[in-house]
Design a protein around this motif. Structure first.
Motif, PDB file in Angstrom:
ATOM      1  N   PHE A   1       0.838  -1.201   0.000  1.00  0.00           N
ATOM      2  CA  PHE A   1       0.000   0.000   0.000  1.00  0.00           C
ATOM      3  C   PHE A   1       0.874   1.253   0.000  1.00  0.00           C
ATOM      4  O   PHE A   1       0.634   2.205  -0.756  1.00  0.00           O
ATOM      5  CB  PHE A   1      -0.907  -0.036   1.227  1.00  0.00           C
ATOM      6  CG  PHE A   1      -1.797   1.167   1.369  1.00  0.00           C
ATOM      7  CD1 PHE A   1      -2.853   1.385   0.492  1.00  0.00           C
ATOM      8  CD2 PHE A   1      -1.586   2.090   2.390  1.00  0.00           C
ATOM      9  CE1 PHE A   1      -3.678   2.494   0.631  1.00  0.00           C
ATOM     10  CE2 PHE A   1      -2.406   3.196   2.528  1.00  0.00           C
ATOM     11  CZ  PHE A   1      -3.452   3.400   1.647  1.00  0.00           C
ATOM     12  N   LEU A   2       1.922   1.239   0.848  1.00  0.00           N
ATOM     13  CA  LEU A   2       2.808   2.397   0.922  1.00  0.00           C
ATOM     14  C   LEU A   2       3.522   2.641  -0.409  1.00  0.00           C
ATOM     15  O   LEU A   2       3.596   3.778  -0.887  1.00  0.00           O
ATOM     16  CB  LEU A   2       3.854   2.191   2.026  1.00  0.00           C
ATOM     17  CG  LEU A   2       3.357   2.139   3.473  1.00  0.00           C
ATOM     18  CD1 LEU A   2       4.534   2.040   4.421  1.00  0.00           C
ATOM     19  CD2 LEU A   2       2.520   3.364   3.813  1.00  0.00           C
TER      20      LEU A   2
ATOM     21  N   VAL B   1       3.087   6.440  10.126  1.00  0.00           N
ATOM     22  CA  VAL B   1       3.798   7.192   9.092  1.00  0.00           C
ATOM     23  C   VAL B   1       2.861   7.604   7.959  1.00  0.00           C
ATOM     24  O   VAL B   1       3.087   8.634   7.312  1.00  0.00           O
ATOM     25  CB  VAL B   1       5.001   6.389   8.535  1.00  0.00           C
ATOM     26  CG1 VAL B   1       6.023   6.116   9.619  1.00  0.00           C
ATOM     27  CG2 VAL B   1       4.562   5.096   7.880  1.00  0.00           C
ATOM     28  N   VAL B   2       1.818   6.835   7.712  1.00  0.00           N
ATOM     29  CA  VAL B   2       0.845   7.225   6.686  1.00  0.00           C
ATOM     30  C   VAL B   2       0.157   8.527   7.095  1.00  0.00           C
ATOM     31  O   VAL B   2       0.012   9.463   6.293  1.00  0.00           O
ATOM     32  CB  VAL B   2      -0.194   6.108   6.455  1.00  0.00           C
ATOM     33  CG1 VAL B   2      -1.329   6.629   5.563  1.00  0.00           C
ATOM     34  CG2 VAL B   2       0.462   4.905   5.797  1.00  0.00           C
ATOM     35  N   PHE B   3      -0.260   8.604   8.348  1.00  0.00           N
ATOM     36  CA  PHE B   3      -0.939   9.819   8.820  1.00  0.00           C
ATOM     37  C   PHE B   3       0.037  10.989   8.930  1.00  0.00           C
ATOM     38  O   PHE B   3      -0.343  12.143   8.695  1.00  0.00           O
ATOM     39  CB  PHE B   3      -1.623   9.556  10.160  1.00  0.00           C
ATOM     40  CG  PHE B   3      -2.840   8.676  10.035  1.00  0.00           C
ATOM     41  CD1 PHE B   3      -3.970   9.111   9.352  1.00  0.00           C
ATOM     42  CD2 PHE B   3      -2.853   7.403  10.578  1.00  0.00           C
ATOM     43  CE1 PHE B   3      -5.091   8.299   9.214  1.00  0.00           C
ATOM     44  CE2 PHE B   3      -3.968   6.584  10.448  1.00  0.00           C
ATOM     45  CZ  PHE B   3      -5.087   7.030   9.766  1.00  0.00           C
ATOM     46  N   LEU B   4       1.303  10.694   9.269  1.00  0.00           N
ATOM     47  CA  LEU B   4       2.300  11.758   9.282  1.00  0.00           C
ATOM     48  C   LEU B   4       2.531  12.301   7.872  1.00  0.00           C
ATOM     49  O   LEU B   4       2.718  13.511   7.679  1.00  0.00           O
ATOM     50  CB  LEU B   4       3.622  11.236   9.866  1.00  0.00           C
ATOM     51  CG  LEU B   4       3.671  11.044  11.384  1.00  0.00           C
ATOM     52  CD1 LEU B   4       4.999  10.420  11.808  1.00  0.00           C
ATOM     53  CD2 LEU B   4       3.479  12.380  12.105  1.00  0.00           C
ATOM     54  N   ALA B   5       2.520  11.408   6.879  1.00  0.00           N
ATOM     55  CA  ALA B   5       2.677  11.842   5.487  1.00  0.00           C
ATOM     56  C   ALA B   5       1.521  12.753   5.078  1.00  0.00           C
ATOM     57  O   ALA B   5       1.722  13.777   4.399  1.00  0.00           O
ATOM     58  CB  ALA B   5       2.755  10.622   4.569  1.00  0.00           C
TER      59      ALA B   5
ATOM     60  N   VAL C   1       8.054   6.736   1.196  1.00  0.00           N
ATOM     61  CA  VAL C   1       9.032   5.776   0.680  1.00  0.00           C
ATOM     62  C   VAL C   1      10.102   5.486   1.739  1.00  0.00           C
ATOM     63  O   VAL C   1      10.471   4.334   1.978  1.00  0.00           O
ATOM     64  CB  VAL C   1       9.683   6.305  -0.612  1.00  0.00           C
ATOM     65  CG1 VAL C   1      10.818   5.382  -1.057  1.00  0.00           C
ATOM     66  CG2 VAL C   1       8.650   6.416  -1.709  1.00  0.00           C
ATOM     67  N   ILE C   2      10.577   6.547   2.375  1.00  0.00           N
ATOM     68  CA  ILE C   2      11.618   6.377   3.391  1.00  0.00           C
ATOM     69  C   ILE C   2      11.113   5.528   4.555  1.00  0.00           C
ATOM     70  O   ILE C   2      11.818   4.678   5.096  1.00  0.00           O
ATOM     71  CB  ILE C   2      12.072   7.750   3.930  1.00  0.00           C
ATOM     72  CG1 ILE C   2      12.683   8.602   2.808  1.00  0.00           C
ATOM     73  CG2 ILE C   2      13.093   7.572   5.052  1.00  0.00           C
ATOM     74  CD1 ILE C   2      12.865  10.052   3.196  1.00  0.00           C
TER      75      ILE C   2
END
Length: 666
Positions: A117-118, A290-294, A322-323
């Protein structure tokens, strides 16, 4: 031949499933072997499978290089707008479609925030903002990382399979004097197998030939051939080194010791180390964060930045995604432990789970049994003292009398004499219970036994011989003391080196034994073990173990794994010596040393330490690099190329680092 497949390689978020599939499936086909790991990957990738594995990445790479050349070098007028987009979509599809399919499958199964997904969001987002080459490049390098992952897992599984799955598909059996070729799995108990020089044994059985020499490396890690005598047990996987031998089958094909060991290796990975369990839980929490941070990086600046440009902040968010992929951690940690289990197997040591690799890495005290662990467990003649007679005659007369005894000490003397007593006349042999034997040999009166026998017969002797810690067999000829034979359980050749090496590793050694204390202290002194206890019943061993335990001390107990079961239960790691000799040891112990070499204890500790070192190197490297590039990406100082290195590059380095343990020597 390896099987081929058109299925895409499993990705790194499924590495735990991939690695912890059984290394060898012992019942999948007619021979009990399986060449496929259940994901469409053969354990030994053939040329066709390798082409299919590399083809998507090669196609995407070539198309990407053509696209970049057209963009930045040739710059034709026609390579613009929709045509340019279509070209890069075609370049993206070979590596991107399998990942997007896996993302959809994961979402359907309730796992929304997966690695797929990422990567899907990041690369599609790159296309959305016109960064076509970077979108293809990210997915391409991700696919390359997965290829390395597949090769690493395949290699680890292949190493274990080649090491352990040594059973031949067919065997020659003897029926009414005729030789018949029969499938190994169909050999019945009681059938006689003929094994030629260089052939592998397919079943466990009793040797019918007088003697035979076998290479046991597949089972014990020992390349030196071992000689077996008639009536002794030989095991599946052993290779006949010399003449044609006959073996009577005692077990079914699926119940052989090797099959049990294979099953144990298959199940080993289910017992995960705390580090593995932590990373799995961490990834499940970390990825949604990290998804929500993005999303926050993309949208929140709208409220705080004067000249907010959506495309720029979306690009930063995509870089952040990606990171942040936990690929390096999720791949390399279980792969490191799996490699440790494989390295141990190659050295004749079977760990029942990666958790015990961690335990052995932290061992501070090794508690060992004496008999069969540090000593051979077999009585042997150590010394002969003769008085008024030659040593040859003394042992000849003694062995002649002992032929009438069934005591193992008598057997040791007979073995030492090696037939020298066969040309003598023995008569009137009488056993005196608890004392020994008296009789006549070549017309002379011979008495063989302990010092109590000499006292009973009123024969004078040197009283100092009764003070020995070991067993003394006194001999009198014609009512005169003629000397004695010292019998002892021989110390293993590598026992002293084992204790010394453990000390170098900062590991203390304690010996607990049920043998008489004088013998235990003598053995401990020779091995330079500072703390030892003898005359211990099982309950006394438990008491000693409880006294040795402390909150910050990891203890390993080394013994037979059966008689000392209560002590094994108290230890952090129970180690069985010579586990091939007993089914119960395989069931009881946490770690099975397949031969009788105590030095393998040192090897097990070194493998545990090396595995833990590599795992933590990977964790530290992944977190450090990702933290640095995450900060740079959020600040707009890192591009998608740095993001690719932080994710796929670190994953590749972690995989290569984890593979080192499979090539290490211990």
């Amino acid at each position: 031949m390896a099987k081929s497949t058109n299925k895409p390689a499993k990705k790194c978020c499924s590495i735990d499933e991939e690695i912890h599939k059984p290394a060898v499936n012992i019942s999948d086909d007619d021979h009990g072997h399986s060449d496929d790991d259940g994901h469409g990957h053969s354990h030994d990738l053939g040329d066709q499978s390798k082409v299919q594995l590399f083809a998507p990445a090669v196609i995407s790479f070539l198309l990407l290089m053509i696209g970049i050349s057209l963009d930045y070098y040739f710059k034709p007028e026609w390579f613009t707008d929709n045509l340019r987009l279509i070209f890069y979509i075609i370049a993206y599809m070979p590596v991107g479609l399998p990942v997007l399919k896996e993302a959809v499958t994961s979402i359907k199964q309730g796992d929304v925030f997966s690695e797929f997904f990422l990567m899907g969001i990041a690369t599609i987002g790159a296309f959305a903002i016109g960064e076509y080459p970077e979108g293809v490049a990210v997915m391409l390098f991700y696919a390359i990382g997965e290829i390395f992952q597949t090769l690493a897992v395949t290699r680890a599984k292949t190493n274990i399979k080649k090491l352990l799955d040594q059973r031949p598909d067919e065997a020659t059996i003897i029926v009414d004097g005729n030789q018949l070729l029969k499938k190994a799995k169909d050999i019945a108990i009681g059938e006689v197998v003929q094994l030629k020089s260089g052939e592998k044994l397919a079943i466990d059985g009793i040797l019918l030939s007088e003697t035979a020499s076998f290479n046991t490396a597949a089972l014990t890690g020992e390349s030196t051939p071992t000689t077996f005598k008639k009536g002794e047990m030989v095991l599946a996987g052993m290779i006949n080194s010399q003449t044609v031998s006959l073996i009577e089958s005692t077990t079914a094909f699926e119940d052989t010791k090797l099959s049990r060991i294979l099953q144990m290796v298959q199940e080993a990975s289910s017992k995960k180390a705390p580090t593995e369990l932590f990373i799995r839980k961490f990834a499940k929490i970390y990825t949604p964060i990290v998804v929500f941070l993005a999303l926050a990086i993309c949208l929140l600046p709208y409220f705080f930045v004067d000249e907010y440009i959506f495309r720029d902040w979306l690009y930063r968010a995509l870089i952040f995604l990606v990171i942040s992929c936990p690929c390096a951690l999720v791949i390399s940690i279980p792969l490191g432990y799996f490699g440790g289990i494989g390295a141990a197997s190659r050295n004749g040591i079977l760990f029942k789970g990666s958790v015990f690799l961690d335990v052995m890495a932290s061992i501070g005290l090794v508690v060992t049994d004496k008999t069969g662990t540090m000593t051979e467990g077999v009585f042997k003649v150590q010394n002969i003292e003769s008085v008024g007679i030659s040593e040859e005659d003394l042992i000849k007369y003694t062995a002649a009398i002992e032929h009438k005894s069934t005591h193992p000490i008598g057997a040791a003397i007979i073995e030492y004499a090696k037939g020298s007593e066969t040309n003598v006349e023995v008569s009137e042999v009488e056993e005196i219970a608890g004392h020994g034997l008296i009789g006549r040999v070549d017309g002379r009166n011979i008495a063989v036994g302990n010092t109590k026998l000499l006292d009973k017969l009123n024969i004078s002797y040197d009283k100092q011989i009764g003070e020995s810690a070991f067993t003394i067999i006194a001999v009198a000829i014609d009512n005169k003391y003629a000397g004695h034979v010292l019998i002892a359980d021989q110390i293993k050749t590598d026992a002293a080196l084992t204790v010394a090496e453990l000390k170098k590793l900062g590991v203390r050694t304690v010996m607990l034994s049920g043998d008489k204390d004088a013998v235990v202290q003598a053995v401990a002194k020779e091995l330079k073990i500072e703390e030892s206890y003898g005359d211990l019943l099982p309950e006394h061993k438990v008491e000693k173990m409880e006294g040795l335990k402390s909150p910050n001390l990891k203890i390993a107990f080394v013994g037979d794994g059966v008689n000392d079961a209560p002590v094994v239960a108290l230890a952090d790691a129970g180690i069985a010596m010579g586990g091939l000799g007993s089914d119960a040891t395989i069931e009881t112990a946490d770690i099975v040393i397949q031969n009788d070499q105590p030095y393998k204890i040192v090897t097990a500790i070194k493998i545990g330490k090396k595995t833990k070192q590599i795992v933590w190197q990977n964790i530290s490297m992944a977190f450090l690099v990702k933290a640095v590039v995450l900060i740079l990406g959020a600040g707009g100082l890192a591009t998608m190329w740095e993001a690719v290195f932080a994710d796929v590059g670190v994953a590749l380095l972690a995989i290569l680092n984890a593979m080192r343990i499979q090539n290490s020597k211990f």
